[in-house]
Enzyme design. Structure first.
Site, PDB file in Angstrom:
ATOM      1  N   GLU A 442       0.836  -1.218   0.000  1.00 46.55           N
ATOM      2  CA  GLU A 442       0.000   0.000   0.000  1.00 46.55           C
ATOM      3  C   GLU A 442       0.860   1.252   0.000  1.00 46.55           C
ATOM      4  O   GLU A 442       0.530   2.251   0.643  1.00 46.55           O
ATOM      5  CB  GLU A 442      -0.890  -0.007   1.237  1.00 46.55           C
ATOM      6  CG  GLU A 442      -2.367  -0.119   0.981  1.00 46.55           C
ATOM      7  CD  GLU A 442      -2.748   0.010  -0.456  1.00 46.55           C
ATOM      8  OE1 GLU A 442      -3.049  -1.033  -1.039  1.00 46.55           O
ATOM      9  OE2 GLU A 442      -2.758   1.118  -1.017  1.00 46.55           O
TER      10      GLU A 442
HETATM   11  C1  LIG Z   1       2.241  -9.977   0.577  1.00 45.55           C
HETATM   12  C2  LIG Z   1       2.084  -8.881  -0.407  1.00 45.55           C
HETATM   13  C3  LIG Z   1       0.825  -8.480  -0.802  1.00 45.55           C
HETATM   14  C4  LIG Z   1       0.668  -7.484  -1.761  1.00 45.55           C
HETATM   15  N1  LIG Z   1      -0.593  -7.166  -2.203  1.00 45.55           N
HETATM   16  C5  LIG Z   1      -0.720  -6.369  -3.297  1.00 45.55           C
HETATM   17  C6  LIG Z   1      -1.989  -6.204  -3.940  1.00 45.55           C
HETATM   18  O1  LIG Z   1      -3.006  -6.730  -3.485  1.00 45.55           O
HETATM   19  N2  LIG Z   1      -2.042  -5.463  -5.072  1.00 45.55           N
HETATM   20  C7  LIG Z   1      -0.937  -4.860  -5.602  1.00 45.55           C
HETATM   21  O2  LIG Z   1      -1.050  -4.220  -6.633  1.00 45.55           O
HETATM   22  N3  LIG Z   1       0.283  -4.982  -5.019  1.00 45.55           N
HETATM   23  C8  LIG Z   1       0.410  -5.731  -3.884  1.00 45.55           C
HETATM   24  N4  LIG Z   1       1.636  -5.888  -3.297  1.00 45.55           N
HETATM   25  C9  LIG Z   1       2.786  -5.174  -3.849  1.00 45.55           C
HETATM   26  C10 LIG Z   1       3.260  -4.034  -2.951  1.00 45.55           C
HETATM   27  O3  LIG Z   1       2.306  -3.019  -2.919  1.00 45.55           O
HETATM   28  C11 LIG Z   1       4.634  -3.586  -3.475  1.00 45.55           C
HETATM   29  O4  LIG Z   1       5.545  -4.610  -3.137  1.00 45.55           O
HETATM   30  C12 LIG Z   1       5.047  -2.252  -2.889  1.00 45.55           C
HETATM   31  O5  LIG Z   1       4.244  -1.236  -3.406  1.00 45.55           O
HETATM   32  C13 LIG Z   1       6.514  -1.910  -3.161  1.00 45.55           C
HETATM   33  O6  LIG Z   1       6.838  -2.109  -4.507  1.00 45.55           O
HETATM   34  P1  LIG Z   1       8.124  -2.968  -4.886  1.00 45.55           P
HETATM   35  O7  LIG Z   1       8.036  -4.250  -4.134  1.00 45.55           O
HETATM   36  O8  LIG Z   1       8.240  -3.039  -6.341  1.00 45.55           O
HETATM   37  O9  LIG Z   1       9.335  -2.150  -4.281  1.00 45.55           O
HETATM   38  P2  LIG Z   1      10.121  -0.940  -4.994  1.00 45.55           P
HETATM   39  O10 LIG Z   1       9.161  -0.025  -5.647  1.00 45.55           O
HETATM   40  O11 LIG Z   1      11.206  -1.516  -5.796  1.00 45.55           O
HETATM   41  O12 LIG Z   1      10.717  -0.196  -3.721  1.00 45.55           O
HETATM   42  C14 LIG Z   1      11.754  -0.761  -2.919  1.00 45.55           C
HETATM   43  C15 LIG Z   1      12.046   0.169  -1.757  1.00 45.55           C
HETATM   44  O13 LIG Z   1      12.527   1.420  -2.263  1.00 45.55           O
HETATM   45  C16 LIG Z   1      11.772   2.500  -1.775  1.00 45.55           C
HETATM   46  N5  LIG Z   1      11.436   3.415  -2.870  1.00 45.55           N
HETATM   47  C17 LIG Z   1      11.029   3.103  -4.101  1.00 45.55           C
HETATM   48  N6  LIG Z   1      10.792   4.213  -4.816  1.00 45.55           N
HETATM   49  C18 LIG Z   1      11.051   5.246  -4.016  1.00 45.55           C
HETATM   50  C19 LIG Z   1      10.967   6.642  -4.161  1.00 45.55           C
HETATM   51  N7  LIG Z   1      10.541   7.225  -5.284  1.00 45.55           N
HETATM   52  N8  LIG Z   1      11.326   7.403  -3.117  1.00 45.55           N
HETATM   53  C20 LIG Z   1      11.732   6.851  -1.953  1.00 45.55           C
HETATM   54  N9  LIG Z   1      11.815   5.537  -1.747  1.00 45.55           N
HETATM   55  C21 LIG Z   1      11.467   4.744  -2.763  1.00 45.55           C
HETATM   56  C22 LIG Z   1      10.484   1.923  -1.217  1.00 45.55           C
HETATM   57  O14 LIG Z   1      10.108   2.646  -0.071  1.00 45.55           O
HETATM   58  C23 LIG Z   1      10.850   0.497  -0.899  1.00 45.55           C
HETATM   59  O15 LIG Z   1      11.191   0.390   0.465  1.00 45.55           O
HETATM   60  C24 LIG Z   1       1.808  -6.846  -2.300  1.00 45.55           C
HETATM   61  C25 LIG Z   1       3.096  -7.226  -1.870  1.00 45.55           C
HETATM   62  C26 LIG Z   1       3.234  -8.236  -0.970  1.00 45.55           C
HETATM   63  C27 LIG Z   1       4.617  -8.671  -0.591  1.00 45.55           C
END
Ligand SMILES: Cc1cc2nc3c(=O)[nH]c(=O)nc-3n(C[C@H](O)[C@H](O)[C@H](O)COP(=O)(O)OP(=O)(O)OC[C@H]3O[C@@H](n4cnc5c(N)ncnc54)[C@H](O)[C@@H]3O)c2cc1C
Length: 600
Positions: A442
């Site tokens: 989220e």
């Molecule tokens: C169990 C689980 C359930 C989920 N459920 C859903 C769902 O129902 N629907 C859905 O669509 N997604 C879902 N997700 C996905 C989840 O929302 C994403 O994993 C999350 O938004 C982070 O994206 P990412 O994993 O690609 O990390 P990345 O975007 O690669 O980010 C990695 C880290 O870098 C930081 N970061 C990235 N960009 C920036 C920035 N611009 N500025 C500062 N910091 C930054 C973030 O804070 C994060 O800590 C789920 C994930 C899990 C593990």
């Protein structure tokens, strides 16, 4: 011994009476139906349901997880399907949903209270209906009348569930990178093709149909967030008469094996020319999805509170029973070979830290739910705008602070168990594993902090921030006028002054160098959270003194006296962190950005 859970009905009633002031809003639609008897019945019956039906499945769900079968179907852990049937029959999903589509139209405040109970009892289970509620909000606000009539009644009743599909393998935070495509069809529908990952509740066996809300790009749309549209993509297409039609061409390719919430299926979803229906306007999809995301962010913040609450309850019970060591001031249980863990100030520190957080967070969550109600139902446009401003400002704070702290307190509660906390049987390590995801999904917490400093502070010329600071000033003035509250009011005034100082620093430095804003964002968000908690603790301390002076007939003297002790703990041992946070927020980005990439 497995973990236990008792829904905090009394504390919730205290917040509804003294913080939310449910009675003061009887003029609003739906609030008149929430009579004191009705509220008590919902809280007590809700407690019975979650304690008796959902909580016993919490460890089962963790042990068994979900199973993907060769035909692409997913089964949930033993008992989940039956529990969900009871959830639907009990009408629990209908509490705060709109009446015109079969909901009860009750205040969000009541739905939120039940959500906390449900999430404490079984976080993985609670996500199936939780996501459905978010999808209902998005369709209700952004969908056409036909879409609302077609999908909402069955989603609200719980016969169908909902999901949100944003994430793709190469794209999480940065949604502009989405590759899923939508092609227009002659009949007005669309064909969607792409892969979504990590989709919570994406496939399961608990409901007849699953309504996926999917973000995709249409032909010719900009390859950025500006080109994103939102689509309803049902697992089974829905016929004109509302009956279920053909199976849509979408499937669950795999489910994730993950750290926690094993009872909730986290699915890779393949859309292979799947039929979808545009929600709202083309290329305005992110705005529509934000309706769902804002509901979900408040819900995820609530997950932090809920897991901290159940972890605290079990740690407190364990600390009372476990005999270990002697009190520093001499034996307290001389008839035993050792005293209980509760004699140790450091154990009490962990318990009271969690308790002050839980009770403050409950007040904040229920108050935020009231703002959601007021933003839609208040009598004047000005009142609706004011509620919306406050909720919008505080949504990132609720999401990030409550989950960071919920995790921290769940871990401390595990610590109270010593080595036994690390052992599966007691259930404490499950709370820590389950709640960890809430800091990530989220919108990861760092991104929430950026939303606060980069967008929310300046929104509408800073109107929300000004209203928030005025609200805090109001309660400080009341506290200063009452000798019993004076020290707390001064402490809050001091923390608020630190927040204003950090805000001013951000205004001066954040625009000139955006890295300064990024570097300040997390400590700033935490500082603002402490000020909000201070606001609620002052309100609750005032109400407790007044109730004690009046005889405390409703909740009893012991309840209010404990509230005042917990309030003092907050003001003396949590709020002082405001100074350190302000210093961090104003330290600037220069040193953070100093190491070259190859030095990491
Ligand atoms: C169990 C689980 C359930 C989920 N459920 C859903 C769902 O129902 N629907 C859905 O669509 N997604 C879902 N997700 C996905 C989840 O929302 C994403 O994993 C999350 O938004 C982070 O994206 P990412 O994993 O690609 O990390 P990345 O975007 O690669 O980010 C990695 C880290 O870098 C930081 N970061 C990235 N960009 C920036 C920035 N611009 N500025 C500062 N910091 C930054 C973030 O804070 C994060 O800590 C789920 C994930 C899990 C593990």
């Amino acid at each position: 011994m497995p973990a236990t859970y008792r829904a905090p009905v009394k504390d919730t009633q205290f917040v509804l009476k003294h913080v939310v002031g449910l009675d003061r809003h009887r003029n609003l639609p739906g609030f008149a139906d929430a009579t004191p008897d009705m509220v008590t019945a919902i809280l007590e019956e809700g407690a019975k349901f979650v304690e008796g039906v959902l909580h016993p499945l919490n460890q089962v769900g963790d042990r068994e997880g979900c199973t993907l079968h060769a035909d692409g179907t997913v089964t949930t852990p033993t008992g989940f399907k039956e529990a969900y049937r009871q959830y639907v029959e009990g009408g629990w999903g209908t509490l705060m949903s709109p009446k015109e589509y079969g909901g009860q139209g009750l205040p969000h405040v009541l739905g939120s209270a039940f959500e906390e109970f449900q999430t404490s009892a079984n976080m993985a289970f609670s996500m199936y209906p939780g996501l459905t509620m978010g999808a209902v909000s998005a369709i209700h606000v952004a969908g056409s009348d036909e879409q609302k009539a077609k999908y909402l009644p069955n989603m609200i009743s719980g016969h169908w569930t909902g999901t949100m599909n944003l994430t793709e393998p190469h794209c999480g935070t940065d949604l502009g990178l989405i590759k899923t495509r939508a092609e227009p069809q002659a009949d007005g529908s669309w064909k969607l093709t792409g892969t979504k990952i990590f989709i919570s509740s994406g496939e399961h066996d608990m409901a007849e149909n699953i309504i996926h809300l999917v973000l995709a790009k249409t032909p010719g749309a900009p390859d950025s967030v500006k080109g994103i549209s939102l689509f309803i993509v049902p697992k089974f297409l829905v016929n004109e008469d509302g009956s279920l039609g053909a199976r849509n061409s979408l499937s669950c390719g795999s489910i994730e094996h993950k750290m926690g919430i094993h009872g909730n299926s986290t699915c890779l979803m393949n859309y292979d020319s799947a039929t979808g229906y545009l929600v709202g306007e083309e290329m305005k999809g992110l705005k529509a999805m934000f309706i769902m995301m804002n509901v979900a962010r408040l819900g995820v913040g609530g997950q932090g509170l809920a897991q901290s609450e159940i972890a605290y309850q079990n740690a407190a019970a364990y600390a009372k029973d476990r005999l270990q060591g002697r009190a520093l001031t001499g034996p307290k249980q001389p008839d035993q070979k050792a005293d209980s863990l509760l004699v140790h100030p450091d154990v009490r520190r962990m318990l009271l830290d969690a308790r002050a957080f839980n009770e403050g967070a409950r007040a904040l969550c229920l108050w935020a739910a009231l703002q959601a109600d007021l933003a839609h139902k208040a009598e004047t446009p000005l009142e609706r705008e004011a509620a919306d401003d406050l909720l919008s400002l505080l949504t990132p704070v609720i999401k990030a602070y409550l989950t960071d702290e919920g995790y921290a307190h769940a871990t401390n509660a595990q610590q109270v168990f010593g080595g036994h906390g690390y052992i599966q049987e007691w259930g404490m390590e499950q709370f820590v594993r389950d709640v960890r995801i809430a800091m990530i999904y989220e919108g990861a917490n760092g991104v929430q902090a950026l939303d606060l400093v980069g967008r929310k502070l300046a929104q509408n010329g800073g109107r929300g921030l000004r209203a928030f600071l005025q609200m805090v000033d109001g309660v400080i003035a009341e506290g200063r006028a009452d000798a019993r509250l004076m020290p707390h009011a001064e402490a809050l005034a001091d923390a608020k002054a630190r927040l204003e100082q950090a805000t001013f620093w951000l205004m001066q430095n954040g625009m000139a160098n955006p890295d300064h804003a990024g570097a300040a964002s997390t400590p700033y968000l935490r500082l603002m959270a402490l000020v909000i908690f201070g606001y609620f603790w002052l309100v609750m301390a005032k109400a407790s003194h007044e109730a004690l002076a009046d005889g405390a007939a409703d909740f009893g003297r012991e309840f209010y006296e404990a509230k005042l002790i917990t309030a003092r703990h907050f003001f003396e041992r949590q709020l002082p962190d405001a100074h350190g946070l302000a210093a961090k927020a104003m330290a600037g980005a220069d040193n953070l950005m100093a190491l070259a990439a190859d030095q990491f």
